[in-house]
Write a protein that holds these residues in place. Structure first.
Motif, PDB file in Angstrom:
ATOM      1  N   TYR A   1       0.808  -1.213   0.000  1.00 59.84           N
ATOM      2  CA  TYR A   1       0.000   0.000   0.000  1.00 59.84           C
ATOM      3  C   TYR A   1       0.849   1.275   0.000  1.00 59.84           C
ATOM      4  CZ  TYR A   1      -2.486   3.848   2.177  1.00 59.84           C
ATOM      5  OH  TYR A   1      -2.975   5.084   2.471  1.00 59.84           O
ATOM      6  N   LYS A   2       0.477   2.215  -0.839  1.00 62.55           N
ATOM      7  CA  LYS A   2       1.020   3.570  -0.829  1.00 62.55           C
ATOM      8  C   LYS A   2      -0.117   4.540  -1.119  1.00 62.55           C
ATOM      9  CE  LYS A   2       5.357   2.461  -0.243  1.00 62.55           C
ATOM     10  NZ  LYS A   2       5.939   2.557   1.081  1.00 62.55           N
ATOM     11  N   SER A   3      -0.041   5.739  -0.529  1.00 66.31           N
ATOM     12  CA  SER A   3      -1.125   6.712  -0.670  1.00 66.31           C
ATOM     13  C   SER A   3      -0.826   7.827  -1.659  1.00 66.31           C
ATOM     14  CB  SER A   3      -1.465   7.319   0.692  1.00 66.31           C
ATOM     15  OG  SER A   3      -0.315   7.888   1.286  1.00 66.31           O
ATOM     16  N   CYS A   4       0.430   7.947  -2.121  1.00 66.39           N
ATOM     17  CA  CYS A   4       0.758   9.007  -3.077  1.00 66.39           C
ATOM     18  C   CYS A   4       1.908   8.547  -3.962  1.00 66.39           C
ATOM     19  CB  CYS A   4       1.145  10.286  -2.330  1.00 66.39           C
ATOM     20  SG  CYS A   4       1.367  11.726  -3.404  1.00 66.39           S
ATOM     21  N   VAL A   5       1.754   8.732  -5.267  1.00 71.66           N
ATOM     22  CA  VAL A   5       2.804   8.374  -6.225  1.00 71.66           C
ATOM     23  C   VAL A   5       2.931   9.487  -7.259  1.00 71.66           C
ATOM     24  CG1 VAL A   5       1.252   7.087  -7.767  1.00 71.66           C
ATOM     25  CG2 VAL A   5       3.692   6.541  -7.739  1.00 71.66           C
ATOM     26  N   LYS A   6       4.174   9.745  -7.692  1.00 74.97           N
ATOM     27  CA  LYS A   6       4.397  10.760  -8.722  1.00 74.97           C
ATOM     28  C   LYS A   6       5.608  10.383  -9.558  1.00 74.97           C
ATOM     29  CE  LYS A   6       2.548  14.576  -6.072  1.00 74.97           C
ATOM     30  NZ  LYS A   6       2.288  15.974  -6.190  1.00 74.97           N
ATOM     31  N   PHE A   7       5.551  10.782 -10.831  1.00 75.51           N
ATOM     32  CA  PHE A   7       6.727  10.711 -11.679  1.00 75.51           C
ATOM     33  C   PHE A   7       7.707  11.780 -11.212  1.00 75.51           C
ATOM     34  CE2 PHE A   7       3.563   8.783 -14.449  1.00 75.51           C
ATOM     35  CZ  PHE A   7       4.266   7.695 -14.956  1.00 75.51           C
ATOM     36  N   ILE A   8       8.984  11.469 -11.219  1.00 79.09           N
ATOM     37  CA  ILE A   8      10.001  12.433 -10.820  1.00 79.09           C
ATOM     38  C   ILE A   8      10.373  13.281 -12.034  1.00 79.09           C
ATOM     39  CG2 ILE A   8      12.345  12.728  -9.936  1.00 79.09           C
ATOM     40  CD1 ILE A   8      11.955  10.132  -8.366  1.00 79.09           C
ATOM     41  N   PRO A   9      10.179  14.599 -11.941  1.00 80.53           N
ATOM     42  CA  PRO A   9      10.500  15.477 -13.067  1.00 80.53           C
ATOM     43  C   PRO A   9      11.946  15.294 -13.526  1.00 80.53           C
ATOM     44  CG  PRO A   9       9.282  16.695 -11.414  1.00 80.53           C
ATOM     45  CD  PRO A   9       9.627  15.348 -10.814  1.00 80.53           C
ATOM     46  N   GLY A  10      12.152  15.395 -14.832  1.00 75.62           N
ATOM     47  CA  GLY A  10      13.476  15.265 -15.402  1.00 75.62           C
ATOM     48  C   GLY A  10      13.887  13.837 -15.706  1.00 75.62           C
ATOM     49  N   SER A  11      13.039  12.861 -15.353  1.00 78.88           N
ATOM     50  CA  SER A  11      13.394  11.457 -15.586  1.00 78.88           C
ATOM     51  C   SER A  11      12.723  10.899 -16.837  1.00 78.88           C
ATOM     52  CB  SER A  11      13.010  10.605 -14.374  1.00 78.88           C
ATOM     53  OG  SER A  11      11.598  10.458 -14.278  1.00 78.88           O
ATOM     54  N   LYS A  12      11.993  11.743 -17.565  1.00 76.76           N
ATOM     55  CA  LYS A  12      11.298  11.332 -18.788  1.00 76.76           C
ATOM     56  C   LYS A  12      10.357  10.149 -18.548  1.00 76.76           C
ATOM     57  CE  LYS A  12      14.836  13.198 -21.723  1.00 76.76           C
ATOM     58  NZ  LYS A  12      15.845  13.028 -22.733  1.00 76.76           N
ATOM     59  N   GLY A  13       9.700  10.164 -17.381  1.00 77.65           N
ATOM     60  CA  GLY A  13       8.720   9.128 -17.067  1.00 77.65           C
ATOM     61  C   GLY A  13       9.315   7.812 -16.598  1.00 77.65           C
ATOM     62  N   LYS A  14      10.588   7.776 -16.325  1.00 77.66           N
ATOM     63  CA  LYS A  14      11.253   6.529 -15.910  1.00 77.66           C
ATOM     64  C   LYS A  14      11.265   6.335 -14.392  1.00 77.66           C
ATOM     65  CE  LYS A  14      12.615   5.644 -20.148  1.00 77.66           C
ATOM     66  NZ  LYS A  14      11.768   4.829 -20.958  1.00 77.66           N
ATOM     67  N   HIS A  15      11.405   7.440 -13.622  1.00 77.96           N
ATOM     68  CA  HIS A  15      11.547   7.342 -12.174  1.00 77.96           C
ATOM     69  C   HIS A  15      10.246   7.738 -11.483  1.00 77.96           C
ATOM     70  CE1 HIS A  15      16.183   8.050 -12.575  1.00 77.96           C
ATOM     71  NE2 HIS A  15      15.749   7.042 -13.308  1.00 77.96           N
ATOM     72  N   LEU A  16       9.906   6.970 -10.446  1.00 79.54           N
ATOM     73  CA  LEU A  16       8.697   7.202  -9.662  1.00 79.54           C
ATOM     74  C   LEU A  16       9.044   7.213  -8.189  1.00 79.54           C
ATOM     75  CD1 LEU A  16       6.643   4.531 -11.564  1.00 79.54           C
ATOM     76  CD2 LEU A  16       6.005   6.937 -11.508  1.00 79.54           C
ATOM     77  N   LEU A  17       8.329   8.020  -7.421  1.00 83.01           N
ATOM     78  CA  LEU A  17       8.436   8.004  -5.970  1.00 83.01           C
ATOM     79  C   LEU A  17       7.048   7.743  -5.425  1.00 83.01           C
ATOM     80  CD1 LEU A  17      10.799   8.682  -3.877  1.00 83.01           C
ATOM     81  CD2 LEU A  17       9.407  10.686  -3.365  1.00 83.01           C
ATOM     82  N   ALA A  18       6.963   6.880  -4.418  1.00 77.88           N
ATOM     83  CA  ALA A  18       5.689   6.558  -3.781  1.00 77.88           C
ATOM     84  C   ALA A  18       5.864   6.618  -2.266  1.00 77.88           C
ATOM     85  CB  ALA A  18       5.214   5.168  -4.202  1.00 77.88           C
TER      86      ALA A  18
END
Length: 135
Positions: free
Chosen positions: A67-84
């Motif tokens: 379970y995670k409550s918030c996820v976002k693409f990391i700017p500058g990673s061209k959609g490759k990196h995510l933080l949750a």
């Protein structure tokens, strides 16, 4: 003016199950959630689309994180990196959600990220924090 609803493979129907967060990078989208009452469950809790939300496929099915409550693409990673983030900690993926790494066990509910993709502001559990990722 118009919108459409679609189906996803995320667990639903339970008291505290479902999608808790969504983010898009162009036509690639990620959704995250799970079962708030069973936070270690890592089945049917994260998915991605590459067609703007028409179809979704599960990510890292049966693998960390739960379970995670918030996820976002990391700017500058061209959609490759995510933080949750979630009450269970902070996780990062550097390969479009295929694999995840826990970077902290401190729980937060939500976060925002700078346009550089290096500074993060996290909030939850009565606290706020600033985190900086190295390049």
């Amino acid at each position: 003016n118009t919108w459409t609803a679609g189906n996803t493979p995320i667990i639903s129907g339970g008291e505290m199950t479902g999608i808790y967060s969504v983010d898009f990078y162009k036509k690639t989208g990620v959704i995250f959630g799970g079962d708030w009452n069973n936070k270690v469950n890592n089945s049917k809790n994260k998915a991605m689309t590459t067609d703007g939300g028409k179809t979704w496929h599960l990510l890292a099915e049966g693998n960390y994180p739960g379970y995670k409550s918030c996820v976002k693409f990391i700017p500058g990673s061209k959609g490759k990196h995510l933080l949750a983030v979630g009450s269970t900690g902070i996780s990062i993926s550097k390969n479009e959600g295929k694999n995840w790494e826990e970077i902290s066990d401190q729980g937060f509910y939500t976060f925002d990220v700078s346009s550089s993709g290096r500074i993060f502001w996290l909030a939850g559990n009565g606290k706020i924090a600033k985190m900086q990722l190295e390049k």
